[in-house]
Every structure is written in structure tokens, then in C-alpha cells.
Motif scaffolding. Sequence first.
Motif, PDB file in Angstrom:
ATOM      1  N   LEU A 166      73.868  30.116  96.610  1.00  0.00           N
ATOM      2  CA  LEU A 166      73.240  31.165  95.742  1.00  0.00           C
ATOM      3  C   LEU A 166      73.994  32.503  96.124  1.00  0.00           C
ATOM      4  N   PRO A 167      74.358  33.142  94.743  1.00  0.00           N
ATOM      5  CA  PRO A 167      75.147  34.260  95.038  1.00  0.00           C
ATOM      6  C   PRO A 167      74.127  35.539  95.622  1.00  0.00           C
ATOM      7  N   THR A 168      74.766  36.380  96.152  1.00  0.00           N
ATOM      8  CA  THR A 168      73.985  37.774  96.414  1.00  0.00           C
ATOM      9  C   THR A 168      73.325  38.241  95.099  1.00  0.00           C
ATOM     10  N   ALA A 169      72.509  38.907  95.333  1.00  0.00           N
ATOM     11  CA  ALA A 169      71.916  39.575  94.056  1.00  0.00           C
ATOM     12  C   ALA A 169      72.953  40.668  93.566  1.00  0.00           C
ATOM     13  N   GLN A 170      73.017  41.000  92.204  1.00  0.00           N
ATOM     14  CA  GLN A 170      73.954  41.853  91.654  1.00  0.00           C
ATOM     15  C   GLN A 170      73.359  42.905  90.887  1.00  0.00           C
ATOM     16  N   LYS A 171      74.003  44.343  91.123  1.00  0.00           N
ATOM     17  CA  LYS A 171      73.225  45.193  90.737  1.00  0.00           C
ATOM     18  C   LYS A 171      74.003  45.559  89.355  1.00  0.00           C
ATOM     19  N   SER A 172      73.280  45.994  88.210  1.00  0.00           N
ATOM     20  CA  SER A 172      74.172  46.117  86.960  1.00  0.00           C
ATOM     21  C   SER A 172      73.012  47.208  86.013  1.00  0.00           C
ATOM     22  N   MET A 173      73.434  47.244  84.728  1.00  0.00           N
ATOM     23  CA  MET A 173      72.578  48.173  83.789  1.00  0.00           C
ATOM     24  C   MET A 173      72.093  47.138  82.855  1.00  0.00           C
ATOM     25  N   ALA A 174      71.047  47.505  82.062  1.00  0.00           N
ATOM     26  CA  ALA A 174      70.471  46.409  80.985  1.00  0.00           C
ATOM     27  C   ALA A 174      71.269  46.391  79.785  1.00  0.00           C
ATOM     28  N   GLY A 175      71.197  45.347  79.251  1.00  0.00           N
ATOM     29  CA  GLY A 175      72.076  45.503  77.827  1.00  0.00           C
ATOM     30  C   GLY A 175      73.315  44.771  78.201  1.00  0.00           C
ATOM     31  N   LEU A 176      73.571  44.196  79.366  1.00  0.00           N
ATOM     32  CA  LEU A 176      75.002  43.611  79.233  1.00  0.00           C
ATOM     33  C   LEU A 176      74.876  42.181  78.691  1.00  0.00           C
ATOM     34  N   ALA A 177      76.017  41.990  77.868  1.00  0.00           N
ATOM     35  CA  ALA A 177      76.131  40.852  77.005  1.00  0.00           C
ATOM     36  C   ALA A 177      76.811  39.737  77.792  1.00  0.00           C
ATOM     37  N   MET A 178      76.356  38.635  77.541  1.00  0.00           N
ATOM     38  CA  MET A 178      76.823  37.130  78.216  1.00  0.00           C
ATOM     39  C   MET A 178      78.425  37.323  78.205  1.00  0.00           C
ATOM     40  N   GLU A 179      79.222  37.675  77.035  1.00  0.00           N
ATOM     41  CA  GLU A 179      80.305  37.555  76.493  1.00  0.00           C
ATOM     42  C   GLU A 179      81.299  38.595  77.356  1.00  0.00           C
ATOM     43  N   THR A 180      80.670  39.802  78.127  1.00  0.00           N
ATOM     44  CA  THR A 180      81.520  40.625  78.668  1.00  0.00           C
ATOM     45  C   THR A 180      82.222  39.958  79.976  1.00  0.00           C
ATOM     46  N   ARG A 181      83.180  40.669  80.420  1.00  0.00           N
ATOM     47  CA  ARG A 181      83.966  39.996  81.616  1.00  0.00           C
ATOM     48  C   ARG A 181      82.839  40.025  82.898  1.00  0.00           C
ATOM     49  N   GLU A 182      81.979  41.156  83.018  1.00  0.00           N
ATOM     50  CA  GLU A 182      80.982  41.256  83.934  1.00  0.00           C
ATOM     51  C   GLU A 182      79.922  40.098  83.841  1.00  0.00           C
ATOM     52  N   GLY A 183      79.524  39.646  82.600  1.00  0.00           N
ATOM     53  CA  GLY A 183      78.605  38.837  82.323  1.00  0.00           C
ATOM     54  C   GLY A 183      79.340  37.252  82.734  1.00  0.00           C
ATOM     55  N   GLN A 184      80.364  37.036  82.241  1.00  0.00           N
ATOM     56  CA  GLN A 184      81.151  35.767  82.613  1.00  0.00           C
ATOM     57  C   GLN A 184      81.371  35.634  84.108  1.00  0.00           C
ATOM     58  N   ALA A 185      81.804  36.731  84.693  1.00  0.00           N
ATOM     59  CA  ALA A 185      81.758  36.723  86.057  1.00  0.00           C
ATOM     60  C   ALA A 185      80.764  36.170  86.843  1.00  0.00           C
ATOM     61  N   TRP A 186      79.662  36.823  86.411  1.00  0.00           N
ATOM     62  CA  TRP A 186      78.291  36.562  86.994  1.00  0.00           C
ATOM     63  C   TRP A 186      77.970  34.827  86.805  1.00  0.00           C
TER      64      TRP A 186
END
Length: 235
Positions: A166-186
Motif C-alpha cells: 500500500l503506498p503512502t497517502a499522496q497530497k494533490s489538488m482536485a481535478g488531476l486527470a488520469m492521463e497526466t504524469r502525476e496521475g500515471q505515477a500514482w
Amino acid sequence: MNLTGGWHWHWRAWRSQDRWAPASAQISDWLMSQTMPHQKLVLIGASAGWMLPTPWLAQFSEVHAWDIDPLAASLFRWRHGEHLKRHGTSLHLHTGDGLAQLSDSVRAMPDAFFWFDNVLGQLRFAQEPLDAVDRRLRQLQQQMKHVAWGSVHDRMSGPSLTDTPLPTAQKSMAGLAMETREGQAWLQRIGAISPWLDHLTERVLPPGTPVQYTAWPFKPGYAHWLEMGWCPASA
């Protein structure tokens, strides 16, 4: 079929408590660290509160919990009722569609904090076109803008590598799209194996709202991407 109600659901939730405990702890830590109003709480889709921390509920003077499942009220009281009573929290349990009653509840309790408890991501399974569900979810911000409100909901779900910790919880901002680099990394951190199901909740919370992502290992080889965040009332 109701995916989050009935004896089958509650039996799964009860026997999965150990598996779900790390994700529940991440949700609990996040909720307990927030500074939302703590007078009245309106829970929409409360079920039995399987992943809700009782100490967080006990911070409120009143809890009004709605769920369409006729078993939810008794099981919610069994799980949380005694502790809430000891802390002086008044518990009001309602069997019905809290989303259908939402406008009335907002008018009746404008000072309450409204929490959608893993229910908004289930609307894509309703018997209506997906574009209608998407519009309904986008309109929620306007409907709730004069009250404090928040949500934990599925962003995506699907097959996962069974040996991924289980990964540690990740902080972000609402509206992140799955296709973004951050979304794919998560998704890679969760161990996601394509294809994953989109729960249509990308735009539930206003853009820029601080959120937490939690991976929920729902069952062996299947996981959910949970997002949680909240908004203060607008003037």
C-alpha cells in the motif's frame, strides 16, 4: 444490484476489515487533521460507516446519516452508536436516498458539514446515461456552494498487482486527470493493471481544492483510487 448495500456487502466489509485497515487509517488520519465545522454532520451514503473513524464522528454535536440500504442504520448504530452516546453526540439515522433529499437537507441545516461517504463514485452504475451522471456530478459544486461540504469517492478502480504494498497517502489538488504524469505515477504506485474503470468523479470537487489520494486494496488483485477533499461554505 446494489454494490454497497445488503447482507453481501456488509459481510464483505466485515470480513475485509484487516485488509482495509491501512486504507482506513489513511482516511482517519486525514479526517482528524482537518478543520471543517464540527457542529452538525450530514452523512450521505453512510452505510454502516465501515471506514469512518468513530473519534471523528464524536467531534460533532449531531450526526445525521442517510443511506438507502435498510440494514445500514442498525449496523451504523452497532458500530458507532455507543461511543457517540458517551461523547454526547446526537445520532439521527435515516433510511432513504440522501442524494434525493439533499436540497431539503441543505435548506434545513445550512450550518452543517455535509460529507459524501464513498457514494458519488457509485452514481456511474445508476440506470441513466453516463453523460447525465457526469452533468449531475458537475452540478454538485453549485448545489453545495453555500454550505461546507466534502467527499471521499472512487476516482478509478481495477485490477492490480497483488504483491504491491500500500503506498503512502499522496497530497494533490482536485481535478488531476488520469492521463497526466502525476496521475500515471500514482496508478503505477497502486500497481494498476489496465484497463481501469473511470468513476466520473474527476470534477466533483472545485479545481485547486487540496485533496488526498489513498489506495484501497478492495480485494486480492483489485484496488481503488480514492480521493478525499472538502470545501468551506461560500459567502
